[in-house]
Motif scaffolding. Sequence first.
Motif, PDB file in Angstrom:
ATOM      1  N   GLY A 128     -39.848   9.416 -25.769  1.00 30.94           N
ATOM      2  CA  GLY A 128     -38.485   9.212 -25.278  1.00 30.94           C
ATOM      3  C   GLY A 128     -38.391   8.308 -24.073  1.00 30.94           C
ATOM      4  N   GLN A 129     -39.431   7.474 -23.846  1.00 37.70           N
ATOM      5  CA  GLN A 129     -39.380   6.527 -22.728  1.00 37.70           C
ATOM      6  C   GLN A 129     -38.225   5.556 -22.976  1.00 37.70           C
ATOM      7  N   PRO A 130     -37.275   5.428 -22.066  1.00 39.47           N
ATOM      8  CA  PRO A 130     -36.055   4.680 -22.386  1.00 39.47           C
ATOM      9  C   PRO A 130     -36.149   3.167 -22.281  1.00 39.47           C
ATOM     10  N   ASP A 131     -37.039   2.637 -21.448  1.00 40.59           N
ATOM     11  CA  ASP A 131     -36.996   1.204 -21.161  1.00 40.59           C
ATOM     12  C   ASP A 131     -38.410   0.630 -21.200  1.00 40.59           C
ATOM     13  N   PHE A 132     -38.783   0.091 -22.345  1.00 37.66           N
ATOM     14  CA  PHE A 132     -40.107  -0.518 -22.452  1.00 37.66           C
ATOM     15  C   PHE A 132     -40.044  -1.703 -23.400  1.00 37.66           C
ATOM     16  N   SER A 133     -40.983  -2.617 -23.229  1.00 35.32           N
ATOM     17  CA  SER A 133     -41.082  -3.793 -24.089  1.00 35.32           C
ATOM     18  C   SER A 133     -42.537  -4.208 -24.175  1.00 35.32           C
ATOM     19  N   ILE A 134     -42.805  -5.147 -25.088  1.00 42.31           N
ATOM     20  CA  ILE A 134     -44.154  -5.667 -25.295  1.00 42.31           C
ATOM     21  C   ILE A 134     -44.195  -7.121 -24.841  1.00 42.31           C
ATOM     22  N   LEU A 135     -45.255  -7.483 -24.142  1.00 44.69           N
ATOM     23  CA  LEU A 135     -45.431  -8.873 -23.719  1.00 44.69           C
ATOM     24  C   LEU A 135     -45.711  -9.728 -24.949  1.00 44.69           C
ATOM     25  N   ASP A 136     -44.837 -10.671 -25.225  1.00 42.21           N
ATOM     26  CA  ASP A 136     -44.958 -11.514 -26.408  1.00 42.21           C
ATOM     27  C   ASP A 136     -46.207 -12.391 -26.305  1.00 42.21           C
ATOM     28  N   GLY A 137     -47.113 -12.231 -27.266  1.00 40.84           N
ATOM     29  CA  GLY A 137     -48.352 -13.004 -27.252  1.00 40.84           C
ATOM     30  C   GLY A 137     -49.465 -12.392 -26.439  1.00 40.84           C
ATOM     31  N   GLY A 138     -49.166 -11.292 -25.735  1.00 37.81           N
ATOM     32  CA  GLY A 138     -50.194 -10.567 -24.999  1.00 37.81           C
ATOM     33  C   GLY A 138     -50.904 -11.380 -23.934  1.00 37.81           C
ATOM     34  N   LEU A 139     -52.120 -10.927 -23.612  1.00 41.60           N
ATOM     35  CA  LEU A 139     -52.885 -11.577 -22.550  1.00 41.60           C
ATOM     36  C   LEU A 139     -53.231 -13.019 -22.918  1.00 41.60           C
ATOM     37  N   THR A 140     -53.418 -13.290 -24.201  1.00 40.82           N
ATOM     38  CA  THR A 140     -53.744 -14.652 -24.618  1.00 40.82           C
ATOM     39  C   THR A 140     -52.615 -15.613 -24.251  1.00 40.82           C
ATOM     40  N   ALA A 141     -51.374 -15.203 -24.507  1.00 36.64           N
ATOM     41  CA  ALA A 141     -50.237 -16.055 -24.153  1.00 36.64           C
ATOM     42  C   ALA A 141     -50.084 -16.168 -22.641  1.00 36.64           C
ATOM     43  N   TRP A 142     -50.304 -15.063 -21.933  1.00 37.23           N
ATOM     44  CA  TRP A 142     -50.219 -15.076 -20.464  1.00 37.23           C
ATOM     45  C   TRP A 142     -51.201 -16.084 -19.889  1.00 37.23           C
ATOM     46  N   GLU A 143     -52.440 -15.994 -20.330  1.00 41.45           N
ATOM     47  CA  GLU A 143     -53.473 -16.912 -19.830  1.00 41.45           C
ATOM     48  C   GLU A 143     -53.224 -18.329 -20.323  1.00 41.45           C
ATOM     49  N   GLY A 144     -52.753 -18.458 -21.571  1.00 38.93           N
ATOM     50  CA  GLY A 144     -52.494 -19.777 -22.124  1.00 38.93           C
ATOM     51  C   GLY A 144     -51.462 -20.544 -21.330  1.00 38.93           C
TER      52      GLY A 144
END
Length: 264
Positions: A128-144
Amino acid sequence: MSGIGTRGVAAWIGRAPALAGALALAGLLQPAGVLGSTGVASAAAAESFRKVSPAEVAAWQERGEAFLFVDVRPQGQYEMKHARGALNIPAFALSSKPLPRAAKVVLYDDGTGTAEAEGAARALRALGQPDFSILDGGLTAWEGRGLPIVTQPGRSASPLVEPIGAEDLLRLIDSGARLALLDLRGAGEFAEGRIPGARSAATPALLAQAVARLQPADLIVLYDGGGGEARDSAEQLRRKGFRAVKYLHGGTLAWIQKGLREEK
């Protein structure tokens, strides 16, 4: 470890003082082909979760916005390298380590066909966590995108290349992700059968041509017949400034051994 409410999060982050300070300041703690669609979304993608781009998360950090940035990979991978500002709660632990309900949460994994972030998101949804999302592309996209990475002391701040497993690559393809999937084997082997969506890059000239129009942040996956050429070529591309390069661990040998589909 014990349950992780606000106090539990503080205990967890206490192992990384810089993160504790940052979160306290934020108010969360109280004193196929080349860059084209290579597949069709799989049935597993039917359960969707909100996604947020690396640029958005970096902007939140710069503005000092309050959120929990959670790396859900195993601890060993987190310690090797992680996004700046992230804390580590492995995906398997989230169902028993509830987060503060008032917190905005961003989850990430490696981002190249891996499933930890979605598993963690399912756990948060069930809790029931109300506010969460996923980083698009994950760590690979972050580093990229050249965003800050934290590494173990003594390790390069920009590690060269990392492998991707055959099943993770298939999930990446089936998700419809944008990537340059390049086959380094000879033209004859390529014609006999290849990973869906791959483009032949059998010679240095063909490889150079394949990446000529790519940007440093574009995801590139190289594979060979299992002899190690893909890793060497991936390292060369990384040195040339491409920041999101992977190679298929075990090459087509691993792909075939797992009985994964090919195209001709």
